[in-house]
Design a protein around this motif. Structure first.
Motif, mmCIF file in Angstrom:
data_model
loop_
_atom_site.group_PDB
_atom_site.id
_atom_site.type_symbol
_atom_site.label_atom_id
_atom_site.label_comp_id
_atom_site.label_asym_id
_atom_site.label_seq_id
_atom_site.Cartn_x
_atom_site.Cartn_y
_atom_site.Cartn_z
ATOM 1 N N UNK A 197 96.624 3.409 50.642
ATOM 2 C CA UNK A 197 97.911 3.113 50.006
ATOM 3 C C UNK A 197 97.642 2.306 48.637
ATOM 4 N N UNK A 198 96.445 1.911 48.563
ATOM 5 C CA UNK A 198 96.147 1.156 47.322
ATOM 6 C C UNK A 198 95.852 2.009 45.972
ATOM 7 N N UNK A 199 96.131 1.442 44.835
ATOM 8 C CA UNK A 199 95.817 2.342 43.705
ATOM 9 C C UNK A 199 94.490 2.522 43.525
ATOM 10 N N UNK A 200 94.014 3.582 42.923
ATOM 11 C CA UNK A 200 92.777 3.878 42.654
ATOM 12 C C UNK A 200 92.012 3.015 41.401
ATOM 13 N N UNK A 201 91.251 2.491 41.534
ATOM 14 C CA UNK A 201 90.366 1.527 40.528
ATOM 15 C C UNK A 201 89.252 2.064 40.070
ATOM 16 N N UNK A 202 88.919 2.126 38.740
ATOM 17 C CA UNK A 202 87.592 2.734 38.178
ATOM 18 C C UNK A 202 86.919 1.503 37.579
ATOM 19 N N UNK A 203 85.415 1.486 38.035
ATOM 20 C CA UNK A 203 84.541 0.607 37.720
ATOM 21 C C UNK A 203 83.468 1.369 36.979
ATOM 22 N N UNK A 204 82.790 0.607 36.006
ATOM 23 C CA UNK A 204 81.694 1.136 35.289
ATOM 24 C C UNK A 204 80.669 0.212 35.491
ATOM 25 N N UNK A 205 79.274 0.906 35.874
ATOM 26 C CA UNK A 205 78.098 0.041 36.142
ATOM 27 C C UNK A 205 77.437 -0.399 34.713
ATOM 28 N N UNK A 206 77.364 -1.623 34.533
ATOM 29 C CA UNK A 206 76.804 -1.853 32.991
ATOM 30 C C UNK A 206 75.223 -2.140 32.994
ATOM 31 N N UNK A 207 74.706 -2.041 34.145
ATOM 32 C CA UNK A 207 73.051 -2.177 34.146
ATOM 33 C C UNK A 207 72.572 -0.762 34.587
ATOM 34 N N UNK A 208 71.047 -0.901 34.728
ATOM 35 C CA UNK A 208 70.366 0.193 35.077
ATOM 36 C C UNK A 208 70.540 0.369 36.572
ATOM 37 N N UNK A 209 70.964 1.494 37.214
ATOM 38 C CA UNK A 209 71.476 1.317 38.649
ATOM 39 C C UNK A 209 70.324 2.128 39.481
ATOM 40 N N UNK A 210 70.007 1.420 40.717
ATOM 41 C CA UNK A 210 69.098 2.016 41.618
ATOM 42 C C UNK A 210 69.532 3.398 42.177
ATOM 43 N N UNK A 211 68.816 4.032 42.318
ATOM 44 C CA UNK A 211 69.300 5.492 42.930
ATOM 45 C C UNK A 211 69.256 6.633 42.246
ATOM 46 N N UNK A 212 69.488 6.315 40.755
ATOM 47 C CA UNK A 212 69.717 7.428 39.878
ATOM 48 C C UNK A 212 68.265 7.574 39.473
ATOM 49 N N UNK A 213 68.203 9.167 39.186
ATOM 50 C CA UNK A 213 66.835 9.763 38.720
ATOM 51 C C UNK A 213 66.422 9.126 37.515
ATOM 52 N N UNK A 214 67.037 8.918 36.450
ATOM 53 C CA UNK A 214 66.530 8.572 35.241
ATOM 54 C C UNK A 214 66.196 6.982 35.361
ATOM 55 N N UNK A 215 66.750 5.820 36.379
ATOM 56 C CA UNK A 215 66.591 4.540 36.368
ATOM 57 C C UNK A 215 65.193 4.166 36.404
ATOM 58 N N UNK A 216 64.053 4.634 37.021
ATOM 59 C CA UNK A 216 62.603 4.279 36.715
ATOM 60 C C UNK A 216 62.358 4.472 35.277
ATOM 61 N N UNK A 217 62.537 5.670 34.817
ATOM 62 C CA UNK A 217 62.109 6.041 33.523
ATOM 63 C C UNK A 217 62.834 4.988 32.401
ATOM 64 N N UNK A 218 64.093 4.697 32.565
ATOM 65 C CA UNK A 218 64.497 3.642 31.828
ATOM 66 C C UNK A 218 64.070 2.277 31.766
ATOM 67 N N UNK A 219 63.561 1.784 32.924
ATOM 68 C CA UNK A 219 63.023 0.431 33.105
ATOM 69 C C UNK A 219 61.732 0.521 32.451
ATOM 70 N N UNK A 220 60.882 1.599 32.872
ATOM 71 C CA UNK A 220 59.449 1.534 32.317
ATOM 72 C C UNK A 220 59.659 1.832 30.777
ATOM 73 N N UNK A 221 60.607 2.608 30.268
ATOM 74 C CA UNK A 221 60.907 2.502 28.825
ATOM 75 C C UNK A 221 61.118 1.229 28.024
ATOM 76 N N UNK A 222 62.059 0.492 28.819
ATOM 77 C CA UNK A 222 62.255 -0.978 28.334
ATOM 78 C C UNK A 222 60.956 -1.645 28.158
ATOM 79 N N UNK A 223 60.144 -1.838 29.100
ATOM 80 C CA UNK A 223 58.878 -2.479 29.279
ATOM 81 C C UNK A 223 58.051 -1.855 28.094
ATOM 82 N N UNK A 224 57.789 -0.720 27.940
ATOM 83 C CA UNK A 224 56.927 -0.265 26.880
ATOM 84 C C UNK A 224 57.557 -0.575 25.542
ATOM 85 N N UNK A 225 59.074 -0.629 25.319
ATOM 86 C CA UNK A 225 59.420 -0.860 23.732
ATOM 87 C C UNK A 225 59.228 -2.402 23.742
ATOM 88 N N UNK A 226 59.392 -3.244 24.714
ATOM 89 C CA UNK A 226 59.002 -4.823 24.532
ATOM 90 C C UNK A 226 57.684 -4.893 24.455
#
Length: 306
Positions: free
Chosen positions: A24-53
């Motif tokens: 009975x509650x209204x649907x709420x929408x949330x956006x995850x602002x950080x790299x999310x565990x479980x997504x296929x691209x997440x390990x690449x994004x994390x490693x890419x940030x380290x390499x750029x650093x």
């Protein structure tokens, strides 16, 4: 690590969660602002940030930048130095460099006591006192491999099945898969498992069918000796710093399997030699019969890739 990396605003809409407390509650929408565990691209994004650093600050922190670029696997840094002074310098550079991105290094572990003594106890996997008092018990996992920081040796972790009274092809495969040996340091033992598994396919054994008596007896004999693998100790250091190293490769084959191994041969200052296994790999022979010379050629090809 993932939670410490912000995603571009234009991409957060693809990390959307739709949620409501009840029907009975209204649907709420949330956006995850950080790299999310479980997504296929997440390990690449994390490693890419380290390499750029590392690229952005390689002039200020050259030592740490090289280690991050070459000796890092996602969020694990596995590296070393030739002396304590270099190691302490590397520690300082790594902490300062990663602090630029608000990353905090934790679970430090080393075979160098002076390094651990410069770090707070809560940042260490084990304290120097614990390592010294329980050298044969305290091990850490280094990319899945057991490593003893006190003796500076790799160990092979084995987990025996609870029961082997009625082994099946599935139980044999399950036990084999539990022996994690990416460098092939115990290949002479693991290849026996592979040969037995191949034989189950040749005889048409189903996954959950009890093995024939001959295969079952063979399996039980192998299994009875499996616990000896836990006694194997492999030195992490291939050769002392500053010595000449020769690399030797060997390949051979039989009618059942073929293999390749690479060794290092180092000459010490007292004119003695130290030989260590670096890596090995095995393959079972194809089901289609091949001559021994062709199998030996396959072994030589395996060696070139190793």
């Amino acid at each position: 690590m993932f939670r410490g990396i912000m995603v571009s605003d234009s991409d957060t809409k693809f990390q959307r969660i739709v949620w409501r407390e009840d029907a009975g509650s209204p649907v709420e929408h949330y956006r995850l602002l950080t790299v999310t565990y479980g997504l296929a691209a997440s390990p690449f994004l994390a490693v890419r940030v380290l390499k750029q650093l590392a690229e952005d600050h390689k002039v200020t922190y050259p030592f740490a930048a090289r280690v991050i670029l070459n000796d890092t696997y996602v969020d694990d840094i596995a590296t070393g130095c030739d002396n304590v002074d270099e190691l302490l310098q590397l520690k300082t550079e790594l902490i300062e460099l990663l602090k630029r991105a608000n990353f905090k290094l934790q679970k430090w572990c080393s075979n160098c006591k002076p390094l651990l003594e410069t770090l707070p106890r809560e940042l260490c996997e084990h304290s120097p006192i614990d390592i010294a008092s329980e050298p044969n018990i305290l091990c850490v996992k280094l990319l899945g491999i057991q490593w003893s920081p006190d003796t500076d040796e790799f160990q092979i972790a084995t987990k025996l099945p609870e029961s082997c009274s009625e082994p099946t092809k599935r139980s044999v495969l399950s036990t084999t898969a539990k022996i994690f040996d990416p460098l092939g340091l115990v290949s002479p033992s693991v290849v026996l498992f592979k040969i037995l598994l191949q034989e189950t396919w040749c005889q048409g054994v189903d996954w959950d069918t009890k093995l024939p008596p001959t295969l079952s007896d063979h399996w039980k004999k192998i299994l009875s000796e499996l616990h000896y693998l836990s006694n194997v100790r492999i030195p992490r250091q291939i050769a002392p710093a500053g010595v000449s190293i020769e690399i030797h490769g060997f390949a051979d084959a039989s009618s059942s399997a073929y293999a390749a191994a690479v060794y290092s041969r180092s000459k010490l200052s007292d004119d003695s030699f130290v030989v260590n296994l670096i890596a090995a790999k095995t393959r079972v022979a194809p089901l289609k019969p091949l001559s021994i010379p062709r199998l030996e050629l396959s072994a030589a090809h395996l060696l070139t890739k190793l």
